[in-house]
Design an enzyme around this catalytic site. Structure first.
Site, PDB file in Angstrom:
ATOM      1  CB  CYS A 152       5.362   3.095   9.795  1.00  0.00           C
ATOM      2  SG  CYS A 152       4.860   1.908   8.791  1.00  0.00           S
ATOM      3  CD  GLN A 158      -4.525  -0.695   9.632  1.00  0.00           C
ATOM      4  OE1 GLN A 158      -5.174  -1.628   9.521  1.00  0.00           O
ATOM      5  NE2 GLN A 158      -3.549  -0.474   9.186  1.00  0.00           N
ATOM      6  CB  ALA A 172      -1.095  -0.233   1.208  1.00  0.00           C
TER       7      ALA A 172
END
Length: 354
Positions: free
Chosen positions: A302, A157, A51
């Site tokens: 992240c 998600q 993504a």
């Protein structure tokens, strides 16, 4: 996936021999299965490494193809959206980040007021990766259509967990990731509505209709499609079960720890997500106390340990963001797991407070 690591190892772009044809057929079948799950045509799907790459291709690719203009997103987006937008700012584009309400949601009217005659692209994630809230994408898409603005959504998600049909919803560009629905890491896709202009980010062999050069990873793509099929088979039942377990977790945590606060709206929300702030504790000490017993995080994978920008955008202080936990439930989560997690969190909070 196993045959495509070994005996069927051909390059899907090399169709002059059996190995290449076998790989090509596997990729085409996988593309069709994923497209069917989204109610789009296979030609609308461009495979990427995940993504993050899909977001970059959508945002940088579309903005650069248009040449200039104004872009709108939300302060609680993943860095895979926020960082490409920062790059576009450096290239001369103007960017507006909407601040969500205290429950993490933006409204169609909020978006409508932010759009200017120069606005060319809006990016709003379907489901937040930290607090799990579901943005009103269909209503936001209607606002974008009224103003002739392209809408992108990071749906990493959400795909496999809630119904998603980008064309029917009015979403022009949608980013997907395989590993968020138990597929392999390292593969994802961008869904592109017909007629949306994109400039590629890399050049080479012209794969994926010239939008994403590079040899396709057949095994990963096959695994992506298999995970999508499995996710679609039990999606509704799984969401009902996980929602009940999540509500049990929230109720038990509230009973165990007075003053605990929920981050983000309880509904609409992903069934497998709970994000809480624990009162009066040191975030770093809390994490150390929990680490032997519970796999949990205070923010995005992240974020490199930085306090959650998502929670701070919702009005949490830096200390509160550090003392927050993102708890995720999965296919194997049981009621006993919930019970054990609540005990672990309660004990950790008591130890830190003492």
């Amino acid at each position: 996936m196993a045959p495509y690591w070994s005996e069927d190892w051909g390059n899907p772009s090399s169709r002059q021999h059996r190995l290449g044809l076998t790989a090509s057929a596997a990729v085409n079948l996988a593309r069709r299965h994923i497209a069917d799950a989204l109610a789009v045509t296979p030609q609308q799907l461009v495979f990427t490494s995940g993504a993050t790459e899909a977001n970059n291709l959508a945002l940088l690719g579309h903005a650069r193809a248009r040449g200039s203009g104004h872009l709108i997103s939300v302060a609680t987006e993943h860095h895979a959206v926020l960082d490409p937008l920062q790059q576009l700012q450096r290239e001369g584009f103007s960017v507006t980040l909407l601040t969500p309400g205290p429950e993490g949601l933006i409204t169609p009217e909020q978006l409508r007021q932010a759009i200017t005659p120069e606005t060319q692209l809006v990016s709003v994630m379907a489901a937040n990766n930290e607090i799990g809230v579901l943005q009103p994408l269909t209503a936001l898409a209607a606002v974008c259509r009224d103003h002739g603005v392209t809408l992108h959504s990071d749906a990493a998600q959400a795909f496999g967990h809630i119904p998603l049909e980008p064309d029917a919803m009015g979403v022009d560009l949608m980013s997907l990731s395989a590993h968020k629905l138990y597929g392999p890491k390292g593969v994802g896709a961008l869904v592109i509505r017909d007629g949306i202009a994109l400039q590629p980010l890399q050049w080479g062999g012209g794969q994926e209709a010239g939008l994403r050069a590079g040899t396709l990873p057949t095994a990963l793509i096959v695994g992506f499609a298999a995970a999508v099929r499995l996710a679609m088979q039990d999606r509704e039942q799984r969401q009902q079960e996980l929602s009940a377990l999540r509500d049990q977790l929230w109720a038990d945590v509230q009973h165990k720890i007075p003053g605990v606060r929920l981050n983000g709206a309880l509904a609409p929300r992903l069934a497998h997500n709970l994000n809480i702030t624990l009162p009066g504790v040191s975030g770093s000490r809390l994490q150390r106390a929990l680490k032997p017993q519970l796999n949990c995080s205070s923010g995005s994978a992240c974020s490199n340990g930085a306090p959650s920008h998502v929670l701070q955008a919702l009005g949490r202080t830096r200390a509160e963001a550090e003392a927050s936990l993102r708890l995720s439930l999965g296919r194997d989560t049981t009621s006993d797991d919930i019970h054990q997690a609540v005990i672990a969190i309660g004990d950790a909070v008591a130890a830190v407070q003492s």
